[in-house]
Design a protein around this motif. Structure first.
Motif, mmCIF file in Angstrom:
data_model
loop_
_atom_site.group_PDB
_atom_site.id
_atom_site.type_symbol
_atom_site.label_atom_id
_atom_site.label_comp_id
_atom_site.label_asym_id
_atom_site.label_seq_id
_atom_site.Cartn_x
_atom_site.Cartn_y
_atom_site.Cartn_z
ATOM 1 N N PHE A 1 2.315 26.047 61.523
ATOM 2 C CA PHE A 1 2.154 27.413 61.834
ATOM 3 C C PHE A 1 0.958 28.211 61.724
ATOM 4 O O PHE A 1 0.228 29.001 62.214
ATOM 5 N N TRP A 2 0.399 27.694 60.487
ATOM 6 C CA TRP A 2 -1.048 27.942 60.117
ATOM 7 C C TRP A 2 -2.206 27.614 60.994
ATOM 8 O O TRP A 2 -2.927 28.495 61.242
ATOM 9 N N ARG A 3 -2.056 26.432 61.430
ATOM 10 C CA ARG A 3 -3.004 26.075 62.277
ATOM 11 C C ARG A 3 -2.674 26.431 63.924
ATOM 12 O O ARG A 3 -3.714 26.296 64.736
ATOM 13 N N GLY A 4 -1.437 26.942 64.025
ATOM 14 C CA GLY A 4 -1.311 27.188 65.384
ATOM 15 C C GLY A 4 -1.412 26.116 66.565
ATOM 16 O O GLY A 4 -1.887 26.364 67.780
ATOM 17 N N THR A 5 -0.892 25.062 66.306
ATOM 18 C CA THR A 5 -0.980 23.755 67.398
ATOM 19 C C THR A 5 0.060 23.719 68.341
ATOM 20 O O THR A 5 1.011 24.539 68.119
ATOM 21 N N ALA A 6 -0.135 23.148 69.320
ATOM 22 C CA ALA A 6 1.033 23.171 70.200
ATOM 23 C C ALA A 6 2.281 22.430 69.791
ATOM 24 O O ALA A 6 3.404 22.674 70.481
ATOM 25 N N VAL A 7 2.052 21.638 68.690
ATOM 26 C CA VAL A 7 3.290 20.997 68.067
ATOM 27 C C VAL A 7 4.373 22.098 67.489
ATOM 28 O O VAL A 7 5.567 22.278 67.738
ATOM 29 N N TRP A 8 3.786 23.326 66.800
ATOM 30 C CA TRP A 8 4.450 24.171 66.402
ATOM 31 C C TRP A 8 5.041 25.206 67.549
ATOM 32 O O TRP A 8 6.012 25.744 67.471
ATOM 33 N N PHE A 9 4.528 25.280 68.691
ATOM 34 C CA PHE A 9 4.902 26.125 69.952
ATOM 35 C C PHE A 9 6.120 25.340 70.354
ATOM 36 O O PHE A 9 7.127 26.009 70.664
ATOM 37 N N ASN A 10 6.184 24.042 70.377
ATOM 38 C CA ASN A 10 7.164 23.252 70.933
ATOM 39 C C ASN A 10 8.482 23.270 69.776
ATOM 40 O O ASN A 10 9.717 23.535 70.216
ATOM 41 N N VAL A 11 8.194 23.200 68.419
ATOM 42 C CA VAL A 11 9.189 23.232 67.425
ATOM 43 C C VAL A 11 9.986 24.756 67.263
ATOM 44 O O VAL A 11 11.061 24.689 67.336
ATOM 45 N N ARG A 12 8.885 25.603 67.557
ATOM 46 C CA ARG A 12 9.392 27.082 67.898
ATOM 47 C C ARG A 12 10.497 27.353 68.902
ATOM 48 O O ARG A 12 11.460 27.752 68.666
ATOM 49 N N GLN A 13 10.176 26.596 69.867
ATOM 50 C CA GLN A 13 10.955 26.819 71.078
ATOM 51 C C GLN A 13 12.153 26.077 70.904
ATOM 52 O O GLN A 13 13.451 26.445 71.263
ATOM 53 N N ALA A 14 12.120 24.847 70.357
ATOM 54 C CA ALA A 14 13.313 24.272 69.778
ATOM 55 C C ALA A 14 14.328 24.959 68.825
ATOM 56 O O ALA A 14 15.384 25.086 69.119
ATOM 57 N N PHE A 15 13.685 25.733 67.907
ATOM 58 C CA PHE A 15 14.516 26.346 67.079
ATOM 59 C C PHE A 15 15.209 27.580 67.963
ATOM 60 O O PHE A 15 16.166 28.045 67.492
ATOM 61 N N VAL A 16 14.253 28.424 68.670
ATOM 62 C CA VAL A 16 14.862 29.196 69.663
ATOM 63 C C VAL A 16 15.996 28.962 70.484
ATOM 64 O O VAL A 16 17.223 29.560 70.617
ATOM 65 N N ALA A 17 16.008 27.465 71.050
ATOM 66 C CA ALA A 17 17.081 27.130 71.681
ATOM 67 C C ALA A 17 18.358 26.855 71.053
ATOM 68 O O ALA A 17 19.313 26.732 71.257
ATOM 69 N N ALA A 18 18.018 26.190 69.893
ATOM 70 C CA ALA A 18 18.965 26.042 68.830
ATOM 71 C C ALA A 18 20.061 27.028 68.438
ATOM 72 O O ALA A 18 21.076 27.132 68.306
ATOM 73 N N ALA A 19 19.060 28.403 68.457
ATOM 74 C CA ALA A 19 19.767 29.498 68.031
ATOM 75 C C ALA A 19 20.649 30.160 69.216
ATOM 76 O O ALA A 19 21.821 30.532 68.808
ATOM 77 N N TRP A 20 20.327 29.937 70.507
ATOM 78 C CA TRP A 20 20.990 30.443 71.504
ATOM 79 C C TRP A 20 22.110 29.656 71.508
ATOM 80 O O TRP A 20 23.391 30.053 71.855
ATOM 81 N N LYS A 21 21.726 28.400 71.222
ATOM 82 C CA LYS A 21 23.235 27.522 71.495
ATOM 83 C C LYS A 21 24.105 27.759 70.527
ATOM 84 O O LYS A 21 25.478 27.381 70.633
ATOM 85 N N GLY A 22 23.780 28.008 69.327
ATOM 86 C CA GLY A 22 24.572 28.292 68.229
ATOM 87 C C GLY A 22 25.413 29.636 68.438
ATOM 88 O O GLY A 22 26.614 29.967 68.312
ATOM 89 N N ALA A 23 24.756 30.516 69.169
ATOM 90 C CA ALA A 23 25.454 31.840 69.530
ATOM 91 C C ALA A 23 26.320 31.462 70.764
ATOM 92 O O ALA A 23 27.575 32.198 70.592
ATOM 93 N N TRP A 24 25.871 30.825 71.396
ATOM 94 C CA TRP A 24 26.983 30.518 72.577
ATOM 95 C C TRP A 24 28.222 29.676 72.177
ATOM 96 O O TRP A 24 29.304 29.882 72.758
ATOM 97 N N LEU A 25 28.001 29.038 71.295
ATOM 98 C CA LEU A 25 29.190 28.175 70.736
ATOM 99 C C LEU A 25 29.975 29.296 69.913
ATOM 100 O O LEU A 25 31.388 29.089 69.892
ATOM 101 N N ALA A 26 29.343 30.054 69.144
ATOM 102 C CA ALA A 26 30.171 30.959 68.366
ATOM 103 C C ALA A 26 30.954 31.865 69.443
ATOM 104 O O ALA A 26 32.163 32.225 69.253
ATOM 105 N N GLN A 27 30.430 32.364 70.527
ATOM 106 C CA GLN A 27 30.827 32.994 71.583
ATOM 107 C C GLN A 27 32.221 32.404 72.503
ATOM 108 O O GLN A 27 33.244 32.962 72.628
ATOM 109 N N ARG A 28 31.792 31.045 72.488
ATOM 110 C CA ARG A 28 32.869 30.285 73.134
ATOM 111 C C ARG A 28 34.311 30.079 72.156
ATOM 112 O O ARG A 28 35.603 30.145 72.484
ATOM 113 N N VAL A 29 33.927 30.006 70.821
ATOM 114 C CA VAL A 29 34.963 29.799 69.943
ATOM 115 C C VAL A 29 35.822 31.313 70.054
ATOM 116 O O VAL A 29 37.022 31.246 69.888
#
Length: 331
Positions: free
Chosen positions: A26-54
């Motif tokens: 995060f401090w260096r602002g590399t492309a790896v951090w951008f990809n990891v952040r998008q993965a975290f966002v997708a995981a959060a949406w997946k968790g929200a979708w799973l909770a709604q399905r339940v």
């Protein structure tokens, strides 16, 4: 896995190392951090979708239980009221609207399948979409509704058995007719050819094929006959008597064998005759005999023709005395 292998201390160390790595990225602002952040966002949406399905599943279960408690006694009460004072009598509805028409457009029910098909039709310009399902589920009604909603469409029922060429031809004709009507013009009447014209066309076609075949076959036959005439006459003059004697001898032998079999003097010959007759009868549905004759003609005609041509050339090139000796020796 880290907790099972190294215990709580290893788990805390792994979490601290992962946090430090994420902070550095995060401090260096590399492309790896951008990809990891998008993965975290997708995981959060997946968790929200799973909770709604339940939550939706639990709500559906509660709604089903409530419907079962309320609907079952209410339906039974409505049926009893409809039957009247005699509950054992037949149920006769008061109106038949919607029950007699199998494909009434006013009773078309929108569902997820209809919306899905319309989405697919809206996403493609051309292509093929297959609609399948058990009999009576509404496939034809669904297609009729799609054709009705389209700017231009044609619905055709394919028969159970049909010739592909004839079906495509009729479908093309109907498509053209519907397009002409859709454009506001009158469809012209088709003029069918009479039987005389069709037969005349067939005779003309057959005559053209026969003429083309004769144009090549007649000259070729005449040239071959002209080239083989002298050789055929000389061969006939030399071997006619011997061939006639051989044919007479073979005829007498065959007659003797047939009489022997007829009088049952040869058991083995009778068995072979029966087997040959049965085999010949079974060979009527196989193509091995025509193939064999065709192969013999294909491979044997060329050597025979070359041999006759060479014999004619050698006979014409030899002197008279040598030719006579050649003929006497059987050449």
């Amino acid at each position: 896995m880290v907790l099972a292998i190294g215990g709580p201390v290893a788990l805390v160390g792994a979490v601290a190392a992962a946090g430090a790595a994420l902070f550095v990225l995060f401090w260096r602002g590399t492309a790896v951090w951008f990809n990891v952040r998008q993965a975290f966002v997708a995981a959060a949406w997946k968790g929200a979708w799973l909770a709604q399905r339940v939550e939706l599943g639990m709500s559906a279960v509660r709604w089903g239980e409530a419907l079962e408690k309320v609907t079952q006694p209410l339906v039974a009460q409505v049926v009893r009221q409809s039957l009247g004072e005699d509950p054992d009598s037949l149920f006769i509805p008061g109106e038949y609207e919607g029950l007699r028409a199998l494909r009434a457009p006013g009773y078309f029910v929108e569902n997820e399948v209809t919306r899905q098909l319309r989405r697919k039709l809206a996403h493609i310009d051309y292509g093929t979409i297959a609609v399948c399902g058990p009999r009576g589920t509404g496939k034809t009604k669904l297609l009729e509704q799609c054709v009705k909603d389209a700017d231009f469409g044609v619905l055709a029922q394919a028969p159970a058995t049909y010739a592909p060429h004839d079906f495509l031809l009729s479908l093309s004709v109907r498509l053209c007719q519907e397009y002409v009507r859709d454009e506001g013009y009158d469809v012209p009447e088709f003029t069918r050819l009479s039987n005389v014209r069709r037969r005349l066309r067939r005779v003309t076609s057959a005559g053209a094929r026969l003429t083309r075949w004769g144009f090549f076959a007649v000259p070729a036959t005449a040239l071959v006959a002209l080239g083989l005439s002298e050789s055929a006459r000389s061969l006939y003059a030399q071997y006619a008597d011997s061939l006639a004697n051989q044919a007479g001898t073979q005829k007498d032998l065959i007659q003797a064998q047939v009489l022997e079999l007829w009088k049952r003097h040869s058991v083995a010959g009778s068995v072979l005759a029966v087997v040959a007759g049965v085999a010949w009868w079974k060979a009527r549905r196989t193509a091995w005999l025509p193939r064999l004759v065709g192969a013999l003609w294909h491979f044997g005609s060329t050597p025979i023709g070359v041999g006759l041509a060479l014999a004619s050339i050698l006979r014409d090139g030899l002197p008279t005395e040598s030719a006579d000796r050649f003929a006497l020796s059987g050449g």
